[in-house]
Design an enzyme around this catalytic site. Structure first.
Site, PDB file in Angstrom:
ATOM      1  N   SER A  66       9.505 -85.779  24.815  1.00 43.15           N
ATOM      2  CA  SER A  66       8.829 -84.529  23.812  1.00 43.15           C
ATOM      3  C   SER A  66       7.528 -84.897  23.735  1.00 43.15           C
ATOM      4  O   SER A  66       5.964 -84.186  23.503  1.00 43.15           O
ATOM      5  CB  SER A  66       9.216 -83.646  22.998  1.00 43.15           C
ATOM      6  OG  SER A  66      10.157 -82.971  23.806  1.00 43.15           O
ATOM      7  N   LYS A  69       4.204 -83.709  25.237  1.00 43.79           N
ATOM      8  CA  LYS A  69       3.935 -82.532  25.700  1.00 43.79           C
ATOM      9  C   LYS A  69       2.558 -82.683  24.763  1.00 43.79           C
ATOM     10  O   LYS A  69       1.232 -81.678  24.413  1.00 43.79           O
ATOM     11  CB  LYS A  69       4.498 -81.439  24.196  1.00 43.79           C
ATOM     12  CG  LYS A  69       6.037 -80.709  24.506  1.00 43.79           C
ATOM     13  CD  LYS A  69       7.470 -80.989  23.381  1.00 43.79           C
ATOM     14  CE  LYS A  69       8.602 -80.513  24.291  1.00 43.79           C
ATOM     15  NZ  LYS A  69       9.421 -80.378  23.379  1.00 43.79           N
ATOM     16  N   TYR A 194       7.687 -79.939  34.535  1.00 42.32           N
ATOM     17  CA  TYR A 194       7.678 -80.544  33.617  1.00 42.32           C
ATOM     18  C   TYR A 194       8.812 -81.967  33.211  1.00 42.32           C
ATOM     19  O   TYR A 194       8.762 -82.611  32.248  1.00 42.32           O
ATOM     20  CB  TYR A 194       8.508 -79.559  32.520  1.00 42.32           C
ATOM     21  CG  TYR A 194       9.225 -79.434  31.331  1.00 42.32           C
ATOM     22  CD1 TYR A 194       8.445 -79.454  30.508  1.00 42.32           C
ATOM     23  CD2 TYR A 194      10.460 -79.952  30.857  1.00 42.32           C
ATOM     24  CE1 TYR A 194       8.588 -79.839  28.905  1.00 42.32           C
ATOM     25  CE2 TYR A 194      11.051 -80.296  29.767  1.00 42.32           C
ATOM     26  CZ  TYR A 194       9.776 -79.483  29.041  1.00 42.32           C
ATOM     27  OH  TYR A 194      10.777 -79.921  26.882  1.00 42.32           O
ATOM     28  N   TYR A 246       9.834 -81.767  14.420  1.00 45.30           N
ATOM     29  CA  TYR A 246      10.908 -80.221  14.720  1.00 45.30           C
ATOM     30  C   TYR A 246      10.700 -79.635  13.092  1.00 45.30           C
ATOM     31  O   TYR A 246      10.002 -80.211  12.453  1.00 45.30           O
ATOM     32  CB  TYR A 246      11.577 -79.857  15.659  1.00 45.30           C
ATOM     33  CG  TYR A 246      11.569 -80.445  16.904  1.00 45.30           C
ATOM     34  CD1 TYR A 246      10.607 -79.904  18.072  1.00 45.30           C
ATOM     35  CD2 TYR A 246      11.202 -82.919  16.676  1.00 45.30           C
ATOM     36  CE1 TYR A 246       9.841 -80.293  19.258  1.00 45.30           C
ATOM     37  CE2 TYR A 246      10.769 -82.431  18.780  1.00 45.30           C
ATOM     38  CZ  TYR A 246      10.176 -81.605  19.401  1.00 45.30           C
ATOM     39  OH  TYR A 246       9.858 -81.665  20.237  1.00 45.30           O
ATOM     40  N   VAL A 264      13.482 -87.235  22.578  1.00 49.75           N
ATOM     41  CA  VAL A 264      14.759 -87.587  22.546  1.00 49.75           C
ATOM     42  C   VAL A 264      15.374 -88.584  23.218  1.00 49.75           C
ATOM     43  O   VAL A 264      16.594 -89.411  23.263  1.00 49.75           O
ATOM     44  CB  VAL A 264      15.447 -86.210  23.356  1.00 49.75           C
ATOM     45  CG1 VAL A 264      15.767 -85.262  22.032  1.00 49.75           C
ATOM     46  CG2 VAL A 264      15.372 -85.948  24.500  1.00 49.75           C
TER      47      VAL A 264
HETATM   48  O1  DON Z   1      12.935 -80.802  27.370  1.00 46.98           O
HETATM   49  C1  DON Z   1      14.012 -81.820  26.865  1.00 46.98           C
HETATM   50  O2  DON Z   1      14.433 -81.072  26.049  1.00 46.98           O
HETATM   51  C2  DON Z   1      13.331 -82.931  26.759  1.00 46.98           C
HETATM   52  N1  DON Z   1      12.800 -83.431  28.033  1.00 46.98           N
HETATM   53  C3  DON Z   1      12.747 -82.947  25.955  1.00 46.98           C
HETATM   54  C4  DON Z   1      13.311 -82.763  24.105  1.00 46.98           C
HETATM   55  C5  DON Z   1      12.354 -84.084  23.497  1.00 46.98           C
HETATM   56  O3  DON Z   1      12.334 -84.907  23.481  1.00 46.98           O
HETATM   57  C6  DON Z   1      12.962 -83.137  22.198  1.00 46.98           C
HETATM   58  N2  DON Z   1      12.354 -84.097  21.099  1.00 46.98           N
HETATM   59  N3  DON Z   1      12.461 -85.213  20.221  1.00 46.98           N
END
Ligand code: DON
Length: 310
Positions: A66, A69, A194, A246, A264
């Protein structure tokens, strides 16, 4: 902020914070991320031109997830300007998990609440200008190369594929948004891009440099180039404070007080305005998807060196 010289303490702080990794677990909804060692913890702190201190297994590579982003938001804002971007995605934090679909249905007209949750980030990635997925990804990587002065950074095919094969929830967010006109293009192409952006691989020093450029109002201290316009870094830092962690963003702002973004993979990027870029990797996550030991380490750094911006 103190004029800190935290060399000796940093190793000790890492060892201390590392103990908290037992309270978390690695993400396994993206199968390739499930292979990470939950006990790892490393940090790099960058203060401009060649001034970087680090502790832990700092050469280990991990994916941005994330944190990417933030970069795609910068690219989309440079491509289209604020009015267009924020006509498709909002500016408000959510109290919901990062991958929640709930508010897409209850908000009328449907619009993701902010660019840091998955729905908002997918809508932002969809805006990036380019003739092909490769060209768009090349533009995202190009900005990362400019920010870090490291043109070797690329994405990990294995992690990208592992996510693409299992991205059922993100697929449903995309189809929901397509139905409501938030995105128009092919959902599969969007997910391909993405998942590749999320799989961009860095080490802690690269991550600290990314954080530093945002802290440093968009200038790379090594090249002197303004790689992101000042007003865009201001928007990004604000989102990092309000939405970067978040549904832990409020508590994190109180306990740490440093604009930050998590992924994540267990990565956290910190941007202390006019001061520091921080890159942390600690893959054991709490139930909100943030690195447990990484947050603990930031909390001790912030309190020991009085780093909170508030
Ligand atoms: O889209 C997703 O679920 C992952 N590629 C990224 C989500 C993420 O990193 C949330 N962070 N804490």
């Amino acid at each position: 902020m103190e004029d800190f010289s935290f060399n000796e303490d940093l190793n000790e702080m890492v060892l201390e914070a590392k103990k908290y990794s037992k309270y978390g677990s690695v993400a396994d909804y993206i199968p390739a991320l499930g292979e990470a060692n939950p006990e790892t913890l490393s940090i790099a702190i960058y203060r401009g031109k060649g001034d970087c201190i680090a502790a832990g297994g700092i050469y280990e590579k991990f994916t941005l997830q994330s944190i990417s982003k933030v970069i795609t938001l910068a690219v989309a804002l440079m491509d289209h300007g604020e009015d267009y971007v924020f006509s498709k995605v909002g500016m408000e934090p959510t109290g919901d998990p990062f991958n929640s679909i709930a508010k897409l249905e209850t908000n009328i007209p449907s619009k993701p609440l902010n660019p840091m949750i998955n729905a908002g980030a997918l809508a932002v990635t969809n805006m990036i200008i380019g003739q092909s997925i490769d060209e768009k990804l090349g533009r995202i990587l190009g900005l990362i190369h400019e920010m870090t002065s490291n043109s070797e950074i690329t994405f990990c095919e294995r992690v990208a594929k592992s996510e693409l094969d299992t991205a059922f929830l993100n697929r449903s967010l995309c189809y929901f948004m397509k139905q409501h006109g938030v995105i128009q293009s092919s959902v599969e192409d969007l997910l391909d891009l993405y998942t590749k952006q999320c799989a961009i691989q860095v080490d802690c020093t690269d991550l600290a440099k990314l954080g530093y450029v945002i802290a440093n109002e968009g200038r790379n201290p090594e090249t002197g180039r303004q790689v992101i316009p000042l007003h865009i870094t201001r928007i990004i830092k604000t989102f990092m404070v309000t939405c970067g962690m978040y549904n832990s963003s409020g508590e994190f702002a109180i306990r740490v007080g440093i604009p930050a973004k998590s992924g994540v993979s267990g990565a956290i990027m910190g941007s202390l305005p006019h001061g520091l870029g921080i890159g942390i990797y600690g893959p054991a996550l709490d139930d909100r998807g943030n690195s447990v030991a990484g947050m603990k380490l930031l909390e001790s750094l912030s309190s020991r060196y009085n780093l909170s911006i508030f």
